[in-house]
Design an enzyme around this catalytic site. Structure first.
Site, PDB file in Angstrom:
ATOM      1  N   LYS A  39      -8.988  -3.591 -30.469  1.00 40.42           N
ATOM      2  CA  LYS A  39      -9.996  -3.165 -31.444  1.00 40.42           C
ATOM      3  C   LYS A  39     -11.266  -3.976 -31.254  1.00 40.42           C
ATOM      4  CE  LYS A  39     -10.034  -6.956 -34.186  1.00 40.42           C
ATOM      5  NZ  LYS A  39     -11.158  -7.875 -34.175  1.00 40.42           N
ATOM      6  N   ASP A  69      -5.012  -7.530 -39.043  1.00 42.44           N
ATOM      7  CA  ASP A  69      -5.455  -6.471 -38.118  1.00 42.44           C
ATOM      8  C   ASP A  69      -4.336  -5.514 -37.713  1.00 42.44           C
ATOM      9  OD1 ASP A  69      -7.920  -7.702 -37.933  1.00 42.44           O
ATOM     10  OD2 ASP A  69      -7.423  -8.774 -36.083  1.00 42.44           O
TER      11      ASP A  69
HETATM   12  O1  C5P Z   1      -4.163 -12.164 -40.941  1.00 50.24           O
HETATM   13  P1  C5P Z   1      -4.085 -13.008 -39.727  1.00 50.24           P
HETATM   14  O2  C5P Z   1      -2.755 -13.719 -39.624  1.00 50.24           O
HETATM   15  O3  C5P Z   1      -4.420 -12.291 -38.474  1.00 50.24           O
HETATM   16  O4  C5P Z   1      -5.177 -14.136 -39.897  1.00 50.24           O
HETATM   17  C1  C5P Z   1      -5.247 -15.250 -39.061  1.00 50.24           C
HETATM   18  C2  C5P Z   1      -6.152 -16.290 -39.696  1.00 50.24           C
HETATM   19  O5  C5P Z   1      -7.502 -15.815 -39.708  1.00 50.24           O
HETATM   20  C3  C5P Z   1      -5.846 -16.587 -41.145  1.00 50.24           C
HETATM   21  O6  C5P Z   1      -4.852 -17.592 -41.257  1.00 50.24           O
HETATM   22  C4  C5P Z   1      -7.169 -17.051 -41.679  1.00 50.24           C
HETATM   23  O7  C5P Z   1      -7.422 -18.375 -41.291  1.00 50.24           O
HETATM   24  C5  C5P Z   1      -8.153 -16.175 -40.910  1.00 50.24           C
HETATM   25  N1  C5P Z   1      -8.528 -14.962 -41.640  1.00 50.24           N
HETATM   26  C6  C5P Z   1      -9.346 -15.072 -42.755  1.00 50.24           C
HETATM   27  N2  C5P Z   1      -9.713 -13.941 -43.439  1.00 50.24           N
HETATM   28  C7  C5P Z   1      -9.302 -12.731 -43.040  1.00 50.24           C
HETATM   29  C8  C5P Z   1      -8.477 -12.588 -41.895  1.00 50.24           C
HETATM   30  C9  C5P Z   1      -8.104 -13.730 -41.229  1.00 50.24           C
HETATM   31  O8  C5P Z   1      -9.749 -16.178 -43.130  1.00 50.24           O
HETATM   32  N3  C5P Z   1      -9.690 -11.659 -43.718  1.00 50.24           N
END
Ligand code: C5P
Length: 308
Positions: free
Chosen positions: A16, A146
């Site tokens: 993406k 994502d």
């Molecule tokens: O959701 P995901 O595990 O992919 O997110 C990885 C990291 O990216 C989270 O632990 C956070 O630090 C950051 N993140 C965030 N806000 C989001 C998505 C991700 O701060 N909306």
């Protein structure tokens, strides 16, 4: 009559890019509220699930991708996907998952999320589980912000922390030149740097209206003007070479260069397939080893004939 289960299932999931990534001030749970527009582009990982007595993961990758840092245990999102899907159905799911990676690792293209989404679908089909779309989306949201988009693909608006996805009108065929970096960037680190640079960020992220309007025109020049990424500034501050790369691509004729998600991959919007091929050639001649061309929007996670 009993139906025999397939001997292997291959599921393809796309990378993406974020055409609009509006980031709000950090929430109490540490995540950032987002208004984002995702687009799935034709750069894909394939995940094949084979029957096996245990749950195992194997990696293979295009030669320029370094899979050295990818965990094969619970740290791998595809393994976590298998566990969550098994929990939903009250059984431990087994299978040998072969991840064939073409999406750069830690590149801001959601490659790990693509693998997780593909693993969910591949194991669902291998074990004939008939998991509902709603349940798959719920598991995907638990796996990462994502991952739901990696299931649905196309072009979609993402809200919440990015996990709430809704298809949007997109009449164009958009051509991208994609320039990955040899070394990845950590997503949490880029978000933390956003917090440092923007301590007073409004909790409501910038909306995507301009971008959504540009998608409805189908005109690359309109889309180029509307591209927006609030993580670009922190990513460039952490990795100044990305700013130079964007300038270089734009000087070579790209309509616009943009950091993809939290980076460090940079994507360049082009007028057409020919324009993208020309720009890719110019970028390679100027010394970039890996330069890819892809178009969007493409489908989300879907079964393809097995080829492993
Ligand atoms: O959701 P995901 O595990 O992919 O997110 C990885 C990291 O990216 C989270 O632990 C956070 O630090 C950051 N993140 C965030 N806000 C989001 C998505 C991700 O701060 N909306």
């Amino acid at each position: 009559m009993t139906r025999s289960l397939p001997s292997a299932v291959t599921v393809r999931a796309a990378a993406k890019i974020n055409l609009h990534l509006g980031v709000g001030g950090v929430r109490d749970d540490g995540f950032h509220p987002l208004t984002t527009v995702y687009q799935a582009v034709g750069l894909c990982d394939d995940v094949t699930a084979f029957p096996a007595a245990e749950l195992e993961v194997e990696l293979s990758a295009t030669d320029w991708i370094d899979v050295g840092g990818i965990p094969l245990d619970e740290g791998n999102l595809a393994v976590r996907a298998a566990r969550l899907l098994g929990d939903l159905h009250g059984r431990a799911l087994t299978g040998r998952l072969v991840l064939e990676k073409s999406i750069p690792v830690a590149g801001g293209l959601a490659g790990g999320s693509a693998d997780a989404a593909a693993a969910l679908v591949a194991l669902d089909r291998l074990h004939d589980l008939h998991t509902s779309d709603d349940d798959l989306l719920r598991l995907a949201a638990d796996l990462g912000s994502d991952v739901p988009f990696a299931l649905v693909g196309g072009t979609a608006l993402g809200t919440g922390r990015g996990e709430v996805v809704e298809a949007v009108a997109d009449v164009g065929t958009w051509w991208w030149v994609i320039v990955p970096s040899r070394e990845g960037l950590s997503t949490p680190e880029v978000y933390r740097h956003f917090d440092r640079l923007r301590p007073d960020a409004d909790p409501t992220p910038p909306d995507a209206e301009v971008l959504l309007g540009a998608l409805r025109t189908g005109q690359p020049v309109s889309l180029a003007r509307a591209l927006h990424n609030d993580l670009q500034e922190p990513a460039i501050d952490l990795r100044p070479a990305l700013g130079e790369l964007i300038e270089q691509g734009e000087a070579e004729g790209a309509l616009r260069g943009l950091v993809s998600g939290s980076g460090p991959t940079v994507v360049f919007l082009c007028e057409s397939a020919d324009h993208a091929r020309d720009l890719a050639g110019a970028m390679m001649r100027s010394g970039h080893e890996v330069v890819l061309v892809a178009n969007g929007a493409v489908a989300g996670s879907h079964v393809v004939p097995a080829h492993v």
